[in-house]
Motif scaffolding. Sequence first.
Motif, PDB file in Angstrom:
ATOM      1  N   GLN A   1      36.992 -34.841 -72.105  1.00  0.00           N
ATOM      2  CA  GLN A   1      35.680 -35.059 -73.242  1.00  0.00           C
ATOM      3  C   GLN A   1      35.546 -33.856 -74.108  1.00  0.00           C
ATOM      4  O   GLN A   1      35.662 -32.824 -73.564  1.00  0.00           O
TER       5      GLN A   1
ATOM      6  N   LEU B   1      26.465 -43.407 -69.669  1.00  0.00           N
ATOM      7  CA  LEU B   1      27.012 -42.974 -71.059  1.00  0.00           C
ATOM      8  C   LEU B   1      28.017 -42.262 -71.063  1.00  0.00           C
ATOM      9  O   LEU B   1      29.012 -42.192 -71.587  1.00  0.00           O
ATOM     10  N   LEU B   2      27.862 -41.312 -70.060  1.00  0.00           N
ATOM     11  CA  LEU B   2      29.041 -40.056 -70.101  1.00  0.00           C
ATOM     12  C   LEU B   2      30.271 -40.366 -69.705  1.00  0.00           C
ATOM     13  O   LEU B   2      31.133 -40.261 -70.170  1.00  0.00           O
TER      14      LEU B   2
ATOM     15  N   ILE C   1      30.734 -36.616 -77.141  1.00  0.00           N
ATOM     16  CA  ILE C   1      29.497 -36.761 -77.156  1.00  0.00           C
ATOM     17  C   ILE C   1      28.684 -35.784 -77.928  1.00  0.00           C
ATOM     18  O   ILE C   1      28.820 -34.667 -77.998  1.00  0.00           O
TER      19      ILE C   1
ATOM     20  N   ALA D   1      29.380 -41.057 -78.484  1.00  0.00           N
ATOM     21  CA  ALA D   1      28.039 -41.461 -77.825  1.00  0.00           C
ATOM     22  C   ALA D   1      27.015 -40.140 -78.539  1.00  0.00           C
ATOM     23  O   ALA D   1      27.485 -39.383 -78.567  1.00  0.00           O
TER      24      ALA D   1
ATOM     25  N   ALA E   1      32.167 -42.273 -72.568  1.00  0.00           N
ATOM     26  CA  ALA E   1      32.114 -41.675 -74.077  1.00  0.00           C
ATOM     27  C   ALA E   1      33.427 -40.442 -73.870  1.00  0.00           C
ATOM     28  O   ALA E   1      33.785 -39.919 -72.849  1.00  0.00           O
TER      29      ALA E   1
ATOM     30  N   ILE F   1      23.296 -38.252 -77.657  1.00  0.00           N
ATOM     31  CA  ILE F   1      22.274 -37.977 -76.747  1.00  0.00           C
ATOM     32  C   ILE F   1      21.177 -37.264 -77.499  1.00  0.00           C
ATOM     33  O   ILE F   1      21.163 -36.164 -78.234  1.00  0.00           O
TER      34      ILE F   1
ATOM     35  N   PHE G   1      32.313 -32.106 -76.348  1.00  0.00           N
ATOM     36  CA  PHE G   1      30.828 -31.980 -76.285  1.00  0.00           C
ATOM     37  C   PHE G   1      30.470 -31.220 -77.822  1.00  0.00           C
ATOM     38  O   PHE G   1      31.071 -30.007 -77.932  1.00  0.00           O
TER      39      PHE G   1
END
Length: 280
Positions: free
Chosen positions: A90, A57-58, A64, A6, A61, A8, A92
């Motif tokens: 996850q 969304l978080l 990110i 995803a 996914a 952002i 990031f």
Amino acid sequence: MNQKIAIIGFGKLGQTLAKALKNTTWNLVGVFDKECDKGKNIVQALQLRYYDNLETLLFEADIIFLTVPDNLITTLAQKIATLNYNNKNQYFFHCSGSQNLDALQPLHTSNIGCFHPLQAFTENTTSLENTYVAIDGEQSSLNIATKLAHTLNAVPIHVPANDKPLYHAAACILSNYLVSLTCIAEDIFMKWSIPREALFGLLQSTVHNIERAKNTASALTGPLSRGDSSTISQHLEVLPDKYQHLYCLLGLKTLDIAKANGTITDNNYLELRNLLNNKI
């Protein structure tokens, strides 16, 4: 790839990343931006989902990308940390050239990294092919960033956290200051109503020469590369005062390059150096 990605922040970089990822085997699930209409036509064309809720969304996914301005990365990380969802697996990544991993520390996870493409983006950029990408992070994050870069036909390079400001300064000199120098030349050329399009041939031929040269320095041409003090004196007589200082500073660096190239004599070098220094 089964991992869901995803994005952002859907400015120029976010849009380019979406276009590039959509043509790969990675699963790009959607994007989020506080300006909910930004790039909406691109989202529709790529058949992506434009999330109106960040937490949703978080939740969906695995990887990110935070493609927001540098000064908003930590604020966004803090906001994400306060949301009521839990996915410890996850990853990031922020895409800043100047910020290190500290910008993502509010997330309280080691699954963080940097992924900065060394490229100037426009609305029409659609690919990261042959682009060098500065990456950093723990080994697992580096592995993912490396795989992503290779999938996008980009070239990953590891830039350690402490070196990010210097790395970004070099990028700014090459990209941003080239625009500034072009604006200065354009301003002078306007005296004869020469349009900006007339500059493109010179710019493109210079870049072409650099690409074809055995090294960047050997692509140098012009009066300083020949030790032509007469021409430089003429320049200094007619240049507007507001550009004199910058011209001389750049001239001194150019003079050093000419000397290293061996295209001027020691006497030429000293004469020109004194000429330029006297105007600073």
